[in-house]
Design a protein around this motif. Structure first.
Motif, PDB file in Angstrom:
ATOM      1  N   VAL A   1      -1.064   3.855  -1.416  1.00  0.00           N
ATOM      2  CA  VAL A   1      -0.911   2.807  -2.576  1.00  0.00           C
ATOM      3  C   VAL A   1      -1.865   1.620  -2.691  1.00  0.00           C
TER       4      VAL A   1
ATOM      5  N   LYS B   1      -1.337   2.668  -9.126  1.00  0.00           N
ATOM      6  CA  LYS B   1      -0.344   2.127  -8.088  1.00  0.00           C
ATOM      7  C   LYS B   1       1.061   2.040  -8.653  1.00  0.00           C
ATOM      8  N   LYS B   2       1.119   1.682 -10.154  1.00  0.00           N
ATOM      9  CA  LYS B   2       2.120   1.657 -10.516  1.00  0.00           C
ATOM     10  C   LYS B   2       2.899   2.650 -10.861  1.00  0.00           C
TER      11      LYS B   2
ATOM     12  N   VAL C   1       4.048   3.980  -7.241  1.00  0.00           N
ATOM     13  CA  VAL C   1       5.255   3.375  -6.749  1.00  0.00           C
ATOM     14  C   VAL C   1       6.521   3.904  -7.660  1.00  0.00           C
TER      15      VAL C   1
ATOM     16  N   GLU D   1       9.566   6.129  -5.761  1.00  0.00           N
ATOM     17  CA  GLU D   1      10.947   5.799  -5.772  1.00  0.00           C
ATOM     18  C   GLU D   1      11.824   7.043  -6.153  1.00  0.00           C
TER      19      GLU D   1
ATOM     20  N   LYS E   1       9.085  -0.590   1.069  1.00  0.00           N
ATOM     21  CA  LYS E   1       9.476  -2.004   0.640  1.00  0.00           C
ATOM     22  C   LYS E   1       8.139  -2.824   1.246  1.00  0.00           C
TER      23      LYS E   1
ATOM     24  N   SER F   1       5.160  -1.893   1.158  1.00  0.00           N
ATOM     25  CA  SER F   1       3.878  -1.353   0.470  1.00  0.00           C
ATOM     26  C   SER F   1       4.088  -2.299  -0.972  1.00  0.00           C
ATOM     27  N   ARG F   2       5.403  -2.085  -1.583  1.00  0.00           N
ATOM     28  CA  ARG F   2       5.516  -2.705  -2.667  1.00  0.00           C
ATOM     29  C   ARG F   2       5.330  -4.228  -2.789  1.00  0.00           C
TER      30      ARG F   2
ATOM     31  N   TYR G   1       1.860  -5.072  -2.770  1.00  0.00           N
ATOM     32  CA  TYR G   1       1.316  -4.384  -4.134  1.00  0.00           C
ATOM     33  C   TYR G   1       1.628  -5.869  -4.909  1.00  0.00           C
ATOM     34  N   SER G   2       2.821  -6.440  -4.964  1.00  0.00           N
ATOM     35  CA  SER G   2       3.068  -7.578  -5.649  1.00  0.00           C
ATOM     36  C   SER G   2       2.318  -8.746  -5.341  1.00  0.00           C
TER      37      SER G   2
END
Length: 224
Positions: A26, A34-35, A38, A42, A89, A91-92, A95-96
Protein backbone atom coordinates in the motif's frame (compact mmCIF):
# COMPACT_ATOMS: atom_id res chain seq x y z
CA UNK A 1 -15.73 -33.34 8.62
CA UNK A 2 -11.97 -32.81 9.18
CA UNK A 3 -11.47 -32.67 5.41
CA UNK A 4 -13.86 -29.69 5.23
CA UNK A 5 -11.96 -27.97 8.05
CA UNK A 6 -8.62 -28.55 6.32
CA UNK A 7 -10.05 -27.17 3.08
CA UNK A 8 -11.09 -23.99 4.88
CA UNK A 9 -7.63 -23.86 6.47
CA UNK A 10 -5.93 -23.93 3.06
CA UNK A 11 -8.22 -21.19 1.71
CA UNK A 12 -7.57 -19.10 4.82
CA UNK A 13 -3.80 -19.50 4.50
CA UNK A 14 -3.81 -18.44 0.83
CA UNK A 15 -6.11 -15.50 1.53
CA UNK A 16 -4.15 -14.18 4.51
CA UNK A 17 -0.90 -14.44 2.54
CA UNK A 18 -2.45 -12.30 -0.21
CA UNK A 19 -3.74 -9.78 2.33
CA UNK A 20 -0.33 -9.52 4.01
CA UNK A 21 1.35 -8.93 0.65
CA UNK A 22 -1.15 -6.24 -0.35
CA UNK A 23 -0.93 -4.42 2.98
CA UNK A 24 2.84 -4.23 2.55
CA UNK A 25 2.44 -2.77 -0.96
CA UNK A 26 0.00 0.00 0.00
CA UNK A 27 2.63 2.66 0.89
CA UNK A 28 4.41 2.17 -2.45
CA UNK A 29 1.38 2.73 -4.68
CA UNK A 30 -0.01 5.87 -6.28
CA UNK A 31 -3.05 7.51 -4.60
CA UNK A 32 -5.53 5.95 -7.03
CA UNK A 33 -3.91 2.52 -6.80
CA UNK A 34 -3.84 2.82 -2.99
CA UNK A 35 -7.56 3.53 -2.96
CA UNK A 36 -8.29 0.44 -5.05
CA UNK A 37 -5.92 -1.69 -2.99
CA UNK A 38 -7.54 -0.60 0.29
CA UNK A 39 -11.00 -1.51 -1.04
CA UNK A 40 -9.68 -4.87 -2.24
CA UNK A 41 -8.07 -5.66 1.11
CA UNK A 42 -11.28 -4.76 2.95
CA UNK A 43 -13.18 -7.23 0.79
CA UNK A 44 -10.62 -9.98 1.37
CA UNK A 45 -10.66 -9.36 5.12
CA UNK A 46 -14.41 -9.95 5.09
CA UNK A 47 -13.87 -13.18 3.16
CA UNK A 48 -11.26 -14.27 5.73
CA UNK A 49 -13.73 -13.57 8.55
CA UNK A 50 -16.35 -15.69 6.80
CA UNK A 51 -13.82 -18.53 6.49
CA UNK A 52 -13.08 -18.27 10.21
CA UNK A 53 -16.81 -18.49 10.96
CA UNK A 54 -17.13 -21.61 8.79
CA UNK A 55 -14.11 -23.18 10.50
CA UNK A 56 -15.56 -22.34 13.92
CA UNK A 57 -18.85 -24.04 12.98
CA UNK A 58 -16.94 -27.13 11.84
CA UNK A 59 -15.02 -27.26 15.14
CA UNK A 60 -18.27 -27.17 17.11
CA UNK A 61 -19.44 -30.30 15.27
CA UNK A 62 -16.35 -32.24 16.38
CA UNK A 63 -16.85 -34.58 19.39
CA UNK A 64 -15.58 -32.95 22.63
CA UNK A 65 -12.84 -35.54 23.15
CA UNK A 66 -11.28 -34.66 19.74
CA UNK A 67 -11.94 -30.92 19.74
CA UNK A 68 -8.88 -29.66 21.65
CA UNK A 69 -6.40 -29.67 18.75
CA UNK A 70 -8.81 -27.89 16.37
CA UNK A 71 -9.78 -25.31 19.01
CA UNK A 72 -6.09 -24.48 19.53
CA UNK A 73 -5.61 -23.98 15.79
CA UNK A 74 -8.69 -21.76 15.69
CA UNK A 75 -7.26 -19.52 18.43
CA UNK A 76 -4.05 -19.18 16.41
CA UNK A 77 -6.00 -18.25 13.26
CA UNK A 78 -8.06 -15.66 15.14
CA UNK A 79 -4.90 -14.10 16.54
CA UNK A 80 -3.47 -13.97 13.02
CA UNK A 81 -6.68 -12.35 11.81
CA UNK A 82 -6.45 -9.73 14.57
CA UNK A 83 -2.87 -8.93 13.60
CA UNK A 84 -3.87 -8.51 9.95
CA UNK A 85 -6.65 -6.13 10.89
CA UNK A 86 -4.25 -4.12 13.08
CA UNK A 87 -1.66 -3.89 10.28
CA UNK A 88 -4.36 -2.85 7.84
CA UNK A 89 -5.65 -0.12 10.18
CA UNK A 90 -2.15 1.23 10.59
CA UNK A 91 -1.65 1.17 6.85
CA UNK A 92 -4.92 3.04 6.33
CA UNK A 93 -3.97 5.63 8.95
CA UNK A 94 -0.60 6.16 7.25
CA UNK A 95 -2.40 6.42 3.92
CA UNK A 96 -4.78 9.04 5.36
CA UNK A 97 -1.85 11.03 6.73
CA UNK A 98 -0.18 10.98 3.34
CA UNK A 99 -3.33 12.30 1.67
CA UNK A 100 -3.55 15.07 4.25
CA UNK A 101 0.07 16.00 3.66
CA UNK A 102 -0.55 16.25 -0.07
CA UNK A 103 -3.59 18.49 0.53
CA UNK A 104 -1.80 20.71 3.07
CA UNK A 105 1.37 21.15 1.07
CA UNK A 106 4.34 23.07 2.49
CA UNK A 107 3.20 26.49 3.68
CA UNK A 108 5.45 27.19 6.65
CA UNK A 109 4.87 26.81 10.34
CA UNK A 110 1.08 26.42 10.05
CA UNK A 111 1.43 23.29 7.90
CA UNK A 112 4.16 21.93 10.18
CA UNK A 113 1.97 22.40 13.24
CA UNK A 114 -0.91 20.70 11.51
CA UNK A 115 1.34 17.78 10.60
CA UNK A 116 2.50 17.47 14.21
CA UNK A 117 -1.09 17.53 15.36
CA UNK A 118 -2.03 14.88 12.82
CA UNK A 119 0.83 12.66 13.98
CA UNK A 120 -0.28 13.04 17.59
CA UNK A 121 -3.84 12.16 16.63
CA UNK A 122 -2.61 9.13 14.70
CA UNK A 123 -0.55 7.95 17.68
CA UNK A 124 -3.56 8.44 19.95
CA UNK A 125 -5.79 6.56 17.50
CA UNK A 126 -3.30 3.70 17.25
CA UNK A 127 -3.15 3.50 21.04
CA UNK A 128 -6.94 3.36 21.30
CA UNK A 129 -7.09 0.77 18.54
CA UNK A 130 -4.61 -1.45 20.34
CA UNK A 131 -6.57 -1.09 23.57
CA UNK A 132 -9.77 -2.08 21.80
CA UNK A 133 -8.04 -5.06 20.25
CA UNK A 134 -6.68 -6.19 23.62
CA UNK A 135 -10.15 -5.88 25.12
CA UNK A 136 -11.57 -7.81 22.19
CA UNK A 137 -9.01 -10.57 22.65
CA UNK A 138 -9.84 -10.77 26.38
CA UNK A 139 -13.54 -10.96 25.60
CA UNK A 140 -12.89 -13.63 23.00
CA UNK A 141 -10.76 -15.62 25.45
CA UNK A 142 -13.50 -15.31 28.08
CA UNK A 143 -16.10 -16.46 25.58
CA UNK A 144 -13.92 -19.40 24.57
CA UNK A 145 -13.48 -20.39 28.23
CA UNK A 146 -17.25 -20.14 28.75
CA UNK A 147 -17.89 -22.32 25.69
CA UNK A 148 -15.32 -24.91 26.79
CA UNK A 149 -16.77 -24.88 30.32
CA UNK A 150 -20.25 -25.42 28.92
CA UNK A 151 -18.98 -28.28 26.78
CA UNK A 152 -17.23 -29.87 29.76
CA UNK A 153 -20.38 -29.48 31.86
CA UNK A 154 -22.49 -31.03 29.13
CA UNK A 155 -20.05 -33.91 28.81
CA UNK A 156 -20.11 -34.44 32.58
CA UNK A 157 -23.92 -34.46 32.56
CA UNK A 158 -23.90 -37.02 29.76
CA UNK A 159 -21.45 -39.17 31.73
CA UNK A 160 -23.58 -38.86 34.88
CA UNK A 161 -26.69 -39.87 32.95
CA UNK A 162 -24.81 -42.82 31.50
CA UNK A 163 -23.59 -43.85 34.96
CA UNK A 164 -27.10 -43.48 36.37
CA UNK A 165 -28.45 -45.78 33.65
CA UNK A 166 -25.73 -48.32 34.51
CA UNK A 167 -26.64 -48.16 38.20
CA UNK A 168 -30.32 -48.59 37.42
CA UNK A 169 -29.59 -51.61 35.23
CA UNK A 170 -27.38 -53.07 37.98
CA UNK A 171 -30.17 -52.59 40.52
CA UNK A 172 -32.65 -54.30 38.23
CA UNK A 173 -30.28 -57.23 37.75
CA UNK A 174 -29.77 -57.37 41.53
CA UNK A 175 -33.52 -57.48 42.13
CA UNK A 176 -33.89 -60.20 39.51
CA UNK A 177 -31.03 -62.16 41.11
CA UNK A 178 -32.62 -61.76 44.54
CA UNK A 179 -35.95 -63.00 43.21
CA UNK A 180 -34.23 -65.98 41.55
CA UNK A 181 -32.39 -66.76 44.78
CA UNK A 182 -35.70 -66.69 46.65
CA UNK A 183 -37.22 -69.13 44.18
CA UNK A 184 -34.16 -71.36 44.37
CA UNK A 185 -34.31 -71.32 48.17
CA UNK A 186 -37.95 -72.36 48.17
CA UNK A 187 -37.26 -75.14 45.68
CA UNK A 188 -34.31 -76.43 47.74
CA UNK A 189 -36.40 -76.31 50.92
CA UNK A 190 -39.13 -78.36 49.23
CA UNK A 191 -36.61 -80.87 47.93
CA UNK A 192 -35.02 -81.21 51.38
CA UNK A 193 -38.43 -81.75 52.93
CA UNK A 194 -39.24 -84.50 50.43
CA UNK A 195 -35.85 -86.14 51.03
CA UNK A 196 -36.47 -86.18 54.79
CA UNK A 197 -39.95 -87.60 54.26
CA UNK A 198 -38.59 -90.31 51.96
CA UNK A 199 -35.92 -91.25 54.49
CA UNK A 200 -38.52 -91.52 57.26
CA UNK A 201 -40.63 -93.79 55.06
CA UNK A 202 -37.60 -95.93 54.27
CA UNK A 203 -36.80 -96.29 57.98
CA UNK A 204 -40.42 -97.23 58.79
CA UNK A 205 -40.47 -99.78 55.97
CA UNK A 206 -37.16 -101.20 57.18
CA UNK A 207 -38.53 -101.55 60.71
CA UNK A 208 -41.68 -103.28 59.39
CA UNK A 209 -39.61 -105.67 57.30
CA UNK A 210 -37.30 -106.50 60.21
CA UNK A 211 -40.25 -107.00 62.53
CA UNK A 212 -41.94 -109.25 59.99
CA UNK A 213 -38.79 -111.32 59.54
CA UNK A 214 -38.30 -111.66 63.29
CA UNK A 215 -41.95 -112.65 63.75
CA UNK A 216 -41.69 -115.28 61.04
CA UNK A 217 -38.51 -116.69 62.61
CA UNK A 218 -40.13 -116.77 66.04
CA UNK A 219 -43.22 -118.57 64.75
CA UNK A 220 -41.08 -121.04 62.83
CA UNK A 221 -38.93 -121.83 65.87
CA UNK A 222 -41.96 -122.18 68.14
CA UNK A 223 -43.66 -124.59 65.71
CA UNK A 224 -40.71 -126.98 65.83
Amino acid sequence: MSSDFEGYEQDFAVLTAEITSKIGRVPKLSPEEKKQMVANVEKQLEEAKELLEQMDLEVREIPPQSRGMYASRMRSYKQEMGKLETDFKRSRIAYSDEVRNELLGDDGNSSENQLIKLREERAHLLDNTERLERSSRRLEAGYQIAVETEQIGQEMLENLNHDREKIQRARERLRETDANLGKSSRILTGMLRRIIQNRILVVILAIIVVFTILTAIFISVKGH
